[in-house]
Scaffold this active site. Sequence first.
Site, short mmCIF file in Angstrom:
data_model
loop_
_atom_site.label_atom_id
_atom_site.label_comp_id
_atom_site.label_asym_id
_atom_site.label_seq_id
_atom_site.Cartn_x
_atom_site.Cartn_y
_atom_site.Cartn_z
CG ASP A 79 -2.20 0.84 1.86
OD1 ASP A 79 -1.96 0.89 -0.09
OD2 ASP A 79 -3.06 1.09 2.22
CG ASP A 101 -0.12 7.88 -2.54
OD1 ASP A 101 0.41 9.20 -3.50
OD2 ASP A 101 -0.25 7.67 -1.26
CG HIS A 211 -7.06 4.25 -1.07
ND1 HIS A 211 -5.41 3.83 -0.91
CD2 HIS A 211 -6.69 3.76 -2.71
CE1 HIS A 211 -4.94 3.25 -1.82
NE2 HIS A 211 -5.65 2.65 -3.26
CB THR A 236 -9.76 4.54 10.11
OG1 THR A 236 -8.31 5.10 9.22
CG2 THR A 236 -9.07 5.41 11.27
#
Length: 283
Positions: A79, A101, A211, A236
């Site tokens: 990730d 990213d 995401h 989360t």
Amino acid sequence: MKTLRDYLIEAEERKIAVGHFNISDSEGFKAVVESAQELGVPVIVGVSEGERDFIGIEEVAALVKVEKGKGFPVFLNADHTYSFEKVKKAIDSGFDSVIFDGAKLSLEDNIKITKECVEYRNSKDPSVLVEAEMGYIGQSSKMLDEVPEGVSLETQTKPEEAKRFVKETGIDLFAPSVGNIHGIVKSGEPDLNISLIKEIATAVIIPLVLHGASGNSDEDIKKAIEAGIRIVHINTEIRVAYKEGVEEGVKGEEVAPYKFMAEGLEEMKKVIKNKLKLFNNIA
Ligand SMILES: [Zn+2]
């Protein structure tokens, strides 16, 4: 055994999504794997740079390999990876997919480094999927007081730019900014931009990844999947559940980790199984 690519084709046909859950230790790993096995669905284990440093990059790759050896469709994703070097390391370590990213970079720089990642993948192992993202959605997986700075309607992905980005880079998976935010905004999350998801899905053809889906309503996530999302990321909500469970577990006199950690594991599993049912359209 079917690859992640196969499962994504199947998800497209059935208009469902594969669940992606972040972990940073063996308890998190166990919670994700057991949840998926109990429901009989494929699953992606995600580790960000910080998470993979904690559990160990070779170690987590080995854990996934064990599950695959038993015939379970458990896949490993690197990730949010912020450099070509770290993308290379993940591919070399046997990950099934990697995310470069470059959302905070200029479009030109994002395209340039993403292309390097795709080229390396092509030379090393064509079966690895490369994902990239466009449009900033914040970077932390925690409870937030407000929408992170730099995230607005303006930073949502433009379908034309997305189309160009995908074409020029040759990526396999695309993560757009469509009202989603990393972390959970305590006062409530903004709605997902469903019509924009549809426009981007039509423009780029390849599977879309949502995401920061922690905190989004089930109804909103369902609509997003109908609109073309094929992987949904949750982090989360699992972190919060884990912490709450462990807090319960350590309250008494118990000193055996496999007993006091078990409560954290059970809490994580409740969240993960509910999400997997939603993503896979299981009643
Ligand atoms: Zn993310």
